[in-house]
Design a protein around this motif. Structure first.
Motif, PDB file in Angstrom:
ATOM      1  N   MET A  68      49.138  30.515  32.065  1.00 36.31           N
ATOM      2  CA  MET A  68      49.494  30.740  33.464  1.00 36.31           C
ATOM      3  C   MET A  68      48.830  31.996  34.012  1.00 36.31           C
ATOM      4  O   MET A  68      48.268  31.991  35.113  1.00 36.31           O
ATOM      5  N   ASN A  71      45.188  31.762  34.926  1.00 31.49           N
ATOM      6  CA  ASN A  71      44.883  30.903  36.072  1.00 31.49           C
ATOM      7  C   ASN A  71      45.488  31.397  37.378  1.00 31.49           C
ATOM      8  O   ASN A  71      45.396  30.700  38.395  1.00 31.49           O
ATOM      9  N   THR A  72      46.098  32.582  37.384  1.00 31.58           N
ATOM     10  CA  THR A  72      46.545  33.145  38.652  1.00 31.58           C
ATOM     11  C   THR A  72      45.323  33.500  39.504  1.00 31.58           C
ATOM     12  O   THR A  72      44.230  33.758  38.989  1.00 31.58           O
ATOM     13  N   VAL A 225      44.003  26.109  39.603  1.00 33.37           N
ATOM     14  CA  VAL A 225      45.146  25.230  39.792  1.00 33.37           C
ATOM     15  C   VAL A 225      45.303  24.902  41.273  1.00 33.37           C
ATOM     16  O   VAL A 225      45.239  25.790  42.139  1.00 33.37           O
ATOM     17  N   VAL A 283      51.694  35.993  41.467  1.00 33.35           N
ATOM     18  CA  VAL A 283      51.685  34.733  42.217  1.00 33.35           C
ATOM     19  C   VAL A 283      52.143  34.972  43.651  1.00 33.35           C
ATOM     20  O   VAL A 283      52.859  35.929  43.952  1.00 33.35           O
ATOM     21  N   GLU A 288      53.212  28.216  43.910  1.00 32.30           N
ATOM     22  CA  GLU A 288      52.123  28.516  42.976  1.00 32.30           C
ATOM     23  C   GLU A 288      52.641  28.636  41.550  1.00 32.30           C
ATOM     24  O   GLU A 288      52.006  28.153  40.609  1.00 32.30           O
ATOM     25  N   LEU A 292      51.355  26.413  38.345  1.00 34.16           N
ATOM     26  CA  LEU A 292      50.833  27.024  37.118  1.00 34.16           C
ATOM     27  C   LEU A 292      51.579  26.521  35.887  1.00 34.16           C
ATOM     28  O   LEU A 292      50.967  26.277  34.838  1.00 34.16           O
TER      29      LEU A 292
END
Length: 440
Positions: A68, A71-72, A225, A283, A288, A292
Motif C-alpha cells: 500500500m 502505491n500511494t 491504483v 492518502v 484511496e 490501495l
C-alpha cells in the motif's frame, strides 16, 4: 546459470506444496526419531495449527502495508523523480539496487514493490533519453535489494524475539530486544558491508558496450491504483474527505510517540502501526485507502494458508520432543565459533522449503535457540543466523520474486544469473560476520 534455472523452474513446486510436504516429512521424523506414536503426532499437529494466528496476522499486515505504501501517490511521485537521476547505464543498475535495499531495510513489502516499480521507471525514462539499459539487469538489481531485508526495521525474526508473549519469548523466558539483534553494531556493520559488496558485484557483471541488451520494449510504467472517488451522495463526501484518515493517522502517530517516550521498544506491532500511520497521513481519502487495500490484498493470500501448516509443524516438533533431537544433532556438529555459520547454511537450505521468513523462523528458530543455549552461544546469534539465511537464498528461491516479476513482466530465468551473483557476494559477508561474532 542454466542448471540453476532448470532446477528452479522445473523442480521447485509452489510454497504451499512445500509446506504440505514438509508437514509429512516432520511427522515421519517424529515417528522415527522420538517415542511418539501416530496419535501423539496427530494431536501435536492439530493442537499447533492455531498457534501462530497472531503472528500470521502480523506477517500479512507487513506485506499488505508495504504494498500500500509503495502505491500511494506521494511515493509514486517520488519514484518518478528518482527514475530520472541515473545518467549512465552503470549508475542506473547500482542506483536501483541501492534504493531497493534502503526500502527493504525499512519495510520488506515496500522493498519488493519499490524494486520493481523503480526498475520500470528508470527503464522508461532512460529510453526517452536514448540511453540503452538491459531491463532484466535492472529488475535483478531491484530484487537484489531484498537480500538485506531481514537485517532491517521489519525483520520478522528479531521483532518476534522482541515481542512479549511470542513463541520465542515463551521458549527463552524473556524477550531479546532489537538493540541486541537488528540494531547491534555487528548487524548494522554487516548490513552496510553487504550493500556495498553487492553493489560492487552487480557493477562488475553489468552489461558492457557490445553485450546483448534487452530493453523495455514499451513505456510499461504502471499507472498506479485507480481510485473511484466520484462524489454523488453525502456519504460519498465523507469517503472523499481527507479529514478522517488524517485524524486517525495523527492519533496513531501520537500513540507511537507516547509508546517510545515511555520506554517501549520496536516490536512487530509497533512496526506495522508506524507504517499504517504513515499511509493514513499520505492518502487523500478513505476512497484511496480502500483502493490501495483492494490492490494489495491479492499479494497477501499466498502466505495465509501456509502459516497454520507451519504452526502445525512447530506443534508436532514441540509435542513429540523432536526439537530436542534435532538440537542434539546440531550441537554434535558445532562449536561456539562455527555455530553461527552452520546455522546460516542450514537456514539457507530450509528457506528453499519454507520461503516465508516468518514461517521459517517459527519452524527453525526453536531448534537453533535450544542448541545455542547448550553451547553457551548468545541467542542473538541464532536469531540473526536464521534471518541471514532466509534473505540469502531468497536470491535463487522464486517465491518472493514472483510479485516483482509479475510487475516487471519477466520470468525467474531472466534475472537468475544476476541474483546468483548477489547470493555469492552477500553469502561471503554473512559468513564473515557470523564468524567474527562467534570468535568474540
Amino acid at each position: 546459470m542454466r542448471p540453476v534455472n532448470t532446477l528452479v523452474e522445473r523442480f521447485i513446486p509452489s510454497a504451499l506444496v512445500f509446506a504440505i510436504v514438509l508437514t509429512v516429512i516432520v511427522a515421519l521424523m517424529a515417528l522415527v526419531l522420538t517415542d511418539a506414536g501416530p496419535v501423539d503426532v496427530l494431536v501435536g499437529w492439530g493442537d499447533g495449527l492455531a498457534g501462530l494466528l497472531a503472528f500470521m496476522t502480523q506477517m500479512a499486515l507487513i506485506l499488505l502495508l508495504g504494498h500500500m505504501l509503495a502505491n500511494t501517490r506521494p511515493m509514486r511521485r517520488l519514484l518518478a523523480r528518482l527514475g530520472g537521476l541515473p545518467r549512465t547505464p552503470l549508475q542506473a543498475y547500482v542506483f536501483v539496487f541501492l534504493v531497493a535495499a534502503v526500502a527493504s531495510l525499512l519495510q520488506w513489502g515496500l522493498g519488493l514493490v519499490v524494486g520493481a516499480l523503480l526498475a520500470k521507471e528508470v527503464a522508461a525514462q532512460a529510453r526517452e533519453k536514448g540511453m540503452r539499459l538491459h531491463f532484466p539487469m535492472l529488475v535483478a538489481a531491484g530484487f537484489s535489494g531484498f537480500v538485506v531485508w531481514h537485517m532491517g526495521y521489519s525483520g520478522s525474526g528479531p521483532l518476534t524475539a522482541a515481542t512479549e508473549g511470542s513463541f520465542i519469548a515463551e521458549q527463552l523466558g524473556r524477550t531479546i530486544p532489537v538493540s541486541e539483534t537488528t540494531f547491534s553494531t555487528w548487524n548494522v556493520v554487516g548490513a552496510v558491508t553487504t550493500v556495498l559488496a553487492v553493489a560492487v558485484a552487480l557493477a562488475l557483471v553489468a552489461p558492457r558496450r557490445g553485450d546483448k541488451i534487452v530493453e523495455l520494449e514499451v513505456d510499461a510504467r504502471d499507472q498506479g491504483v485507480v481510485v473511484d472517488d466520484e462524489v454523488l451522495t453525502p456519504a460519498d463526501r465523507l469517503d472523499a474527505s481527507r479529514f478522517l484518515t488524517t485524524l486517525v493517522g495523527l492519533a496513531l502517530t501520537a500513540y507511537l510517540v507516547v509508546y517510545v517516550v515511555r520506554g517501549g521498544t520496536p516490536t512487530l506491532d509497533f512496526v506495522n502501526w508506524s507504517f499504517l500511520a504513515l499511509i493514513l497521513l499520505l492518502v487523500r481519502s478513505p476512497f484511496e485507502l480502500t483502493a490501495l487495500v483492494k490492490d494489495a490484498a491479492s499479494n497477501v493470500g499466498d502466505i495465509l494458508l501456509q502459516f497454520p501448516l507451519y504452526a502445525g509443524i512447530l506443534g508436532m516438533m514441540t509435542a513429540t520432543g523432536l526439537i530436542a533431537v534435532l538440537s542434539d544433532w546440531f550441537v554434535s556438529i558445532s562449536t561456539p565459533q562455527t555455530f553461527g555459520v552452520l546455522a546460516l547454511l542450514s537456514a539457507g537450505l530450509v528457506n528453499f522449503f519454507v520461503p516465508s521468513g516468518g514461517g521459517q523462523f517459527a519452524v527453525q528458530a526453536p531448534i537453533l535457540l535450544d542448541a545455542a543455549a547448550r553451547l553457551g552461544v548468545d541467542p542473538a546469534v541464532p536469531i540473526m543466523a536464521v534471518a541471514y539465511g532466509d534473505q540469502w537464498t531468497n536470491m535463487i528461491q522464486p517465491f518472493w520474486a514472483l510479485p516483482l516479476l509479475a510487475i516487471a513482466g519477466l520470468k525467474m530465468r531472466d534475472i537468475l544469473g544476476y541474483t546468483t551473483v548477489t547470493l555469492v557476494a552477500s553469502g561471503v559477508v554473512f559468513s564473515a560476520v557470523l564468524l567474527v561474532v562467534g570468535a568474540g
